[in-house]
Design an enzyme around this catalytic site. Structure first.
Site, PDB file in Angstrom:
ATOM      1  N   TYR A  41       1.936   4.418  -4.954  1.00  0.00           N
ATOM      2  CA  TYR A  41       0.636   3.657  -4.850  1.00  0.00           C
ATOM      3  C   TYR A  41       0.754   2.755  -3.338  1.00  0.00           C
ATOM      4  CZ  TYR A  41       2.700  -0.470  -6.399  1.00  0.00           C
ATOM      5  OH  TYR A  41       3.390  -1.747  -6.615  1.00  0.00           O
ATOM      6  N   ARG A  90       5.119   4.026   4.880  1.00  0.00           N
ATOM      7  CA  ARG A  90       5.759   3.776   3.569  1.00  0.00           C
ATOM      8  C   ARG A  90       5.161   4.604   2.573  1.00  0.00           C
ATOM      9  NH1 ARG A  90       6.183  -1.912   0.866  1.00  0.00           N
ATOM     10  NH2 ARG A  90       3.868  -1.573   0.312  1.00  0.00           N
ATOM     11  N   LYS A 139       7.702   3.110  -3.702  1.00  0.00           N
ATOM     12  CA  LYS A 139       6.511   2.486  -4.175  1.00  0.00           C
ATOM     13  C   LYS A 139       5.836   3.233  -5.228  1.00  0.00           C
ATOM     14  CE  LYS A 139       3.339  -0.957  -2.812  1.00  0.00           C
ATOM     15  NZ  LYS A 139       3.814  -2.306  -3.179  1.00  0.00           N
ATOM     16  N   GLU A 175      14.654  -8.984  -6.395  1.00  0.00           N
ATOM     17  CA  GLU A 175      13.270  -9.414  -5.609  1.00  0.00           C
ATOM     18  C   GLU A 175      12.403  -9.844  -6.881  1.00  0.00           C
ATOM     19  OE1 GLU A 175      11.155  -5.722  -4.175  1.00  0.00           O
ATOM     20  OE2 GLU A 175      12.119  -4.465  -5.437  1.00  0.00           O
ATOM     21  N   LEU A 192      11.995  -2.997  -2.626  1.00  0.00           N
ATOM     22  CA  LEU A 192      10.905  -2.522  -1.896  1.00  0.00           C
ATOM     23  C   LEU A 192      11.197  -3.034  -0.480  1.00  0.00           C
ATOM     24  CD1 LEU A 192       8.428  -0.308  -1.980  1.00  0.00           C
ATOM     25  CD2 LEU A 192       7.120  -2.633  -2.224  1.00  0.00           C
TER      26      LEU A 192
END
Lengths: 288, 288
Positions: free
Chosen positions: B33, B52, B148, B181, B206
């Site tokens: 996504y 990406r 992702k 993260e 990411l």
């Protein structure tokens, strides 16, 4: 006959069975599942599957979508409407539909529930399969593989590596060099001393229902079972190796990363366990 | 006005927008996504997001569902039909519908594509938010967080822990004790020497688009950026801390695991970066 699915209270043809795009199962992999074998219209080990299903839901704080008896009534309907004599029933429960995409959730959402079934030939009473090939890959999964979640992306990528290598399964290896499990099955070896070895259940593997059954049957048969982790090197040097799962049953592994295990043929302990498991399933079928 | 979603070639009201229960996105989290901000009807950094997106698809061997120009045409339509002036567009691509559940996949399936949009108040040109709280949790995710993917179960569980602790975000800590993260944002600190520190992009995090933008803007402004991992202890002792993401923009963190960071107020470097990012977005909006 088109297959019939149960979706949130309705029975619909599989091709028309749908869920909203904002179902958190679709957006966040926020859900769990179970696959239960059906033999002669009887469910195999439903208690253990349901127990694991409720546990998976509890671990994710997903409310129970319906009571245990209601779930079983739906399962019965799905089996009946799909005329499943031998096969599998699949059920998936997600946290439900949230119109606004937000990682955090309410614990009071209405879960979505989907159930499907498919017929197969009578799997269990068939002859045991020939030996299959396995390849090893690093275990890159998350650290809660004890939850039977639909967050299966690493598993499917691993299974694809196996497929592209002409293998049946991939055994995943943790950072300490120990096999965790297959991408959709538990991993076993039989040592030169005839001991059964499989990894203990922790957060790194799923507590397979077939694994549990095999342990019980092996114990009853007087075999020695040691729950400990093993390495790929140990597996290559083992007398026998096999995998267990609801869909694979007891399947002999005769090649690992290109090396032959044992004499390259399914071993006698594996054959014995397959026979015990087949008999166990036959008994379930006869209870109809 | 009801929101309109794009689903596999059709524009439908969100509430009626559905996918088949056998979509591999639903069954296996087999998809990816992107979320792109919209400012004054203009997409923010669409090139980087699309780059990406194509990379995520390639990593999973999911075929491109349509060409880049076609995707952009749909995005434009979704923005128009939802009358989005400021807000976000969400797009999800999965491997598609497979009637038989099998972990391995064909690389020739027809992917599913879903796109939705929502209006928000003009986020960027608002004042920067007050400082938020962050809690730390172990990073239990898989080892390919650079993709992702929609396999987000650990992220939502982490965000829920944050929510239940009254925090905005959870920072995940790897086995070596370094912050990877946030569950839906990148993590930053500003050292006593005024250096910006954020983790380098590897498979553990990411590559956030806002992160990339902030690095470019900070460099242009003459700030020192060091891409290295940092610990929770270092973050607690830092002068400032903040998170970045498409939806969080630049958000100051003033409390970490109950300890105050800096003087408990958003710091001057964070404020400067927010202002630079707001100006950058204003410029995008003016290009309309």
């Amino acid at each position: 006959m088109s297959r019939i699915a149960y979706v949130n209270g309705q029975y619909v043809p599989n091709a028309e069975a749908s869920v909203n795009i904002n179902d958190r199962g679709y957006v966040f992999a926020d859900g769990i599942y179970e696959v239960i074998a059906v033999t002669k219209r009887q469910l195999v080990d439903p208690e253990w599957h349901m127990q694991r299903l409720w546990r998976s839901l509890a671990e994710l704080q997903i409310p129970e979508p319906m009571s245990d008896p209601a779930m079983r009534a739906v399962m019965k309907q799905v089996i009946r409407r799909n005329r499943v004599r031998n096969g599998f029933i699949y059920m998936q429960i997600t946290r439900g539909v949230a119109q606004v995409r937000d990682h955090a959730f309410s614990t009071e959402m209405r879960p979505s529930i989907v159930m499907t079934a498919r017929n197969t030939k009578a799997v269990v009473t068939d002859e045991m399969s020939d030996g299959v090939k396995v390849v090893s890959i690093p275990d890159i999964r998350w650290k809660r593989c004890d939850i039977k979640s639909i967050s299966l992306l690493p598993n499917i990528l691993g299974k694809q590596i196996a497929k592209e290598a002409g293998a049946y399964e991939a055994w995943m290896v943790d950072e300490e060099g120990f096999v965790t499990e297959g991408t959709s099955s538990n991993a076993w070896i039989v040592t030169k001393d005839g001991e059964l070895v499989t990894r203990p259940t922790d957060h790194a593997i799923l507590r397979g229902i077939t694994r549990t059954s095999i342990i019980a049957l092996a114990e009853k048969a007087g075999l020695t079972i040691i729950e400990r982790a093993f390495t790929i090197e140990e597996a290559k040097a083992a007398k026998e190796a096999f995998v267990t799962s609801t869909t694979s049953l007891v399947k002999p592994v005769t090649e690992l990363d290109g090396d032959i295990i044992g004499n390259g043929q399914p071993g006698s302990v594996t054959e014995k366990l397959f026979a015990l498991y087949a008999a166990y399933n036959d008994d379930i079928g006869k209870s109809a």
